[in-house]
Design an enzyme around this catalytic site. Structure first.
Site, PDB file in Angstrom:
ATOM      1  NE  ARG A  68      -4.176  -1.616   0.351  1.00 14.54           N
ATOM      2  CZ  ARG A  68      -4.341  -2.913   0.076  1.00 14.54           C
ATOM      3  NH1 ARG A  68      -3.358  -3.602  -0.468  1.00 14.54           N
ATOM      4  NH2 ARG A  68      -5.490  -3.511   0.319  1.00 14.54           N
ATOM      5  CB  SER A  99      -8.705  -1.364   3.942  1.00 21.30           C
ATOM      6  OG  SER A  99      -8.978  -2.617   3.410  1.00 21.30           O
ATOM      7  CD  GLU A 116      -5.614   0.893   2.089  1.00 18.93           C
ATOM      8  OE1 GLU A 116      -5.675  -0.208   2.626  1.00 18.93           O
ATOM      9  OE2 GLU A 116      -6.222   1.176   1.056  1.00 18.93           O
TER      10      GLU A 116
HETATM   11  N1  EPU Z   1     -11.050 -10.522   9.879  1.00 16.54           N
HETATM   12  C1  EPU Z   1     -11.806 -10.561  11.031  1.00 16.54           C
HETATM   13  N2  EPU Z   1     -12.792  -9.636  11.185  1.00 16.54           N
HETATM   14  C2  EPU Z   1     -13.071  -8.711  10.245  1.00 16.54           C
HETATM   15  C3  EPU Z   1     -12.299  -8.664   9.081  1.00 16.54           C
HETATM   16  C4  EPU Z   1     -11.283  -9.588   8.907  1.00 16.54           C
HETATM   17  O1  EPU Z   1     -11.605 -11.388  11.903  1.00 16.54           O
HETATM   18  O2  EPU Z   1     -13.997  -7.918  10.474  1.00 16.54           O
HETATM   19  C5  EPU Z   1      -9.976 -11.523   9.714  1.00 16.54           C
HETATM   20  C6  EPU Z   1     -10.450 -12.861   9.229  1.00 16.54           C
HETATM   21  O3  EPU Z   1      -9.711 -13.854   9.902  1.00 16.54           O
HETATM   22  C7  EPU Z   1     -10.040 -12.928   7.794  1.00 16.54           C
HETATM   23  C8  EPU Z   1      -8.793 -12.067   7.788  1.00 16.54           C
HETATM   24  O4  EPU Z   1      -9.040 -11.072   8.800  1.00 16.54           O
HETATM   25  O5  EPU Z   1      -9.787 -14.216   7.376  1.00 16.54           O
HETATM   26  C9  EPU Z   1      -8.539 -11.375   6.486  1.00 16.54           C
HETATM   27  O6  EPU Z   1      -9.706 -10.717   6.052  1.00 16.54           O
HETATM   28  P1  EPU Z   1      -9.916 -10.343   4.514  1.00 16.54           P
HETATM   29  O7  EPU Z   1      -9.575 -11.494   3.641  1.00 16.54           O
HETATM   30  O8  EPU Z   1     -11.264  -9.724   4.382  1.00 16.54           O
HETATM   31  O9  EPU Z   1      -8.784  -9.293   4.229  1.00 16.54           O
HETATM   32  P2  EPU Z   1      -8.185  -8.060   5.029  1.00 16.54           P
HETATM   33  O10 EPU Z   1      -6.810  -8.371   5.430  1.00 16.54           O
HETATM   34  O11 EPU Z   1      -9.134  -7.630   6.106  1.00 16.54           O
HETATM   35  C10 EPU Z   1      -7.144  -7.018   2.867  1.00 16.54           C
HETATM   36  C11 EPU Z   1      -7.130  -5.722   2.119  1.00 16.54           C
HETATM   37  C12 EPU Z   1      -8.426  -5.515   1.374  1.00 16.54           C
HETATM   38  C13 EPU Z   1      -8.603  -6.666   0.397  1.00 16.54           C
HETATM   39  C14 EPU Z   1      -8.608  -7.985   1.195  1.00 16.54           C
HETATM   40  C15 EPU Z   1      -8.666  -9.197   0.323  1.00 16.54           C
HETATM   41  C16 EPU Z   1      -5.672  -4.242   3.385  1.00 16.54           C
HETATM   42  C17 EPU Z   1      -5.594  -3.034   4.246  1.00 16.54           C
HETATM   43  N3  EPU Z   1      -6.910  -4.606   3.039  1.00 16.54           N
HETATM   44  O12 EPU Z   1      -8.168  -6.942   3.858  1.00 16.54           O
HETATM   45  O13 EPU Z   1      -8.316  -4.306   0.623  1.00 16.54           O
HETATM   46  O14 EPU Z   1      -9.814  -6.553  -0.332  1.00 16.54           O
HETATM   47  O15 EPU Z   1      -7.370  -8.070   1.947  1.00 16.54           O
HETATM   48  O16 EPU Z   1      -7.432  -9.431  -0.264  1.00 16.54           O
HETATM   49  O17 EPU Z   1      -4.641  -4.811   3.046  1.00 16.54           O
HETATM   50  C18 EPU Z   1      -8.811  -1.987   0.462  1.00 16.54           C
HETATM   51  O18 EPU Z   1      -7.599  -1.784   0.387  1.00 16.54           O
HETATM   52  O19 EPU Z   1      -9.636  -1.033   0.424  1.00 16.54           O
HETATM   53  C19 EPU Z   1      -9.299  -3.338   0.651  1.00 16.54           C
HETATM   54  C20 EPU Z   1     -10.600  -3.612   0.837  1.00 16.54           C
END
Ligand code: EPU
Length: 336
Positions: free
Chosen positions: A163, A237, A332
């Site tokens: 990012r 995010s 972010e």
């Molecule tokens: N999780 C929770 N609670 C929540 C959200 C997530 O427990 O409310 C945990 C879960 O264990 C889940 C893990 O976090 O398995 C990962 O969640 P997710 O796959 O939704 O991904 P993220 O790490 O929360 C990142 C990116 C997103 C992107 C997703 C999918 C960042 C800051 N965010 O989110 O990007 O869509 O991965 O690859 O790296 C964005 O940048 O605007 C964005 C949405």
């Protein structure tokens, strides 16, 4: 070139925050932007925006806001394996991804339906579902907003990281991105880094999976987890996922054995959404700003929130995460 004085930015940021720009300038060619920059003697603050999908306005912008209206895609060169496409910075990102999937240029399908424009993708190094755009950017054409000079920044110069790019660091405010060159594959190979994508490929069999199947799957996952900014203002995010040292992580894991994590080159990445959820914030709100009920990493405008209400909520959430886990989470989203 189009210009508006005292322009409302309400429709130029996906958070749906009301703020005004002293002057809003929309340019349709590199030359138009260069001529404007060279003739402008006002010494104003400047901000270049795309769709405003990663911005938070906390006040009016007393300066010039630029927007690029160039949306074309040109096939610059190709060989048997790859193609180089030159794309206008103002092209909506997902229109470009759809164009690539339809025309047989592969690699970006896991980045389907990310809000924003092509120029911002190169600034933000957008990433999702196991892919990051830095892998596909060959170079970035920019105009120096102080001199009007045209420059080409090659991928290695851009300092890409999670990012992050130099456009967010030492070059902040200095350049407008006008075109981006992408290097894409002509053979489709599914990117199965993300479990949900891997499952599809395993279920359907690699031969039956196409880029449009993956694109549709990603669109379905996003619809399920992330709020539509046309319905509920948000900037995706709000926080980055923190990266901690291995020792810190192992200590946390002793206390919270179910903590999710990913190993990355610089340490252990922990999903901030999980940390925020564990602090009890998921689905809660403070005034008109809330934490999205299906993904705790997303702050939503529940209707009429000011930028400062969003900031107040984000401070409270990051403070609670720090108190509970000793981890600092950083936004972010870019605050203006
Ligand atoms: N999780 C929770 N609670 C929540 C959200 C997530 O427990 O409310 C945990 C879960 O264990 C889940 C893990 O976090 O398995 C990962 O969640 P997710 O796959 O939704 O991904 P993220 O790490 O929360 C990142 C990116 C997103 C992107 C997703 C999918 C960042 C800051 N965010 O989110 O990007 O869509 O991965 O690859 O790296 C964005 O940048 O605007 C964005 C949405």
């Amino acid at each position: 070139m189009k210009k508006w004085n005292g322009c409302s930015l309400l429709n130029h940021n996906t958070f749906g925050i009301e703020a005004k720009a002293r002057l809003f300038v929309e340019y349709g060619s590199v030359e138009e932007l260069q001529n404007f920059v060279r003739s402008d003697q006002s010494d104003s603050k400047m901000l270049h925006i795309g769709q405003g999908s990663n911005l938070l306005f906390t006040q009016d912008f007393d300066g010039i806001v630029f927007h690029c209206n160039m949306t074309g895609t040109i096939l610059e060169r190709e060989d048997e394996n790859s193609a180089i496409l030159k794309v206008g910075a103002g092209m909506p990102w997902d229109d470009f991804v759809a164009f690539c999937v339809d025309h047989g240029y592969y690699g970006l399908e896991n980045l389907s339906q990310i809000p924003g424009e092509v120029g911002a993708s190169a600034v933000q190094n957008i990433g999702a579902y196991g892919a990051e755009v830095k892998k596909f950017i060959e170079s970035v054409e920019v105009v120096n907003l102080f001199t009007g000079e045209l420059e080409i920044k090659h991928n290695v110069d851009c300092g890409y990281a999670y990012r992050y790019s130099n456009f967010k660091g030492p070059w902040r405010g200095k350049y407008a991105v006008t075109h981006v060159w992408f290097s894409l594959d002509k053979t489709f190979r599914p990117n199965t880094n993300y479990a949900a994508v891997r499952n599809i490929v395993e279920e359907m069999g690699a031969d039956a999976v196409s880029a449009s199947v993956i694109r549709q799957k990603i669109i379905d996952i996003r619809k399920e987890k992330l709020p539509d900014p046309n319905v509920l203002g948000n900037a995706g995010s709000f926080f980055m996922n923190p990266i901690v040292e291995k020792e810190t992580f192992l200590e946390l894991q002793k206390k919270y054995p179910d903590i999710p994590y990913y190993e990355v080159a610089t340490g252990i990445k922990i999903p901030a959404g999980w940390l925020i959820e564990k602090c009890g914030w998921k689905g809660r709100h403070l005034g008109r700003a809330g934490i999205y009920e299906k993904q705790a990493l997303v702050i939503v405008n529940l209707g009429g929130a000011t930028g400062n209400e969003i900031v107040t909520l984000s401070h409270k959430v990051s403070q609670d995460v720090y108190e509970k886990f000793g981890i600092s989470i950083k936004p972010e989203v870019n605050w203006i």
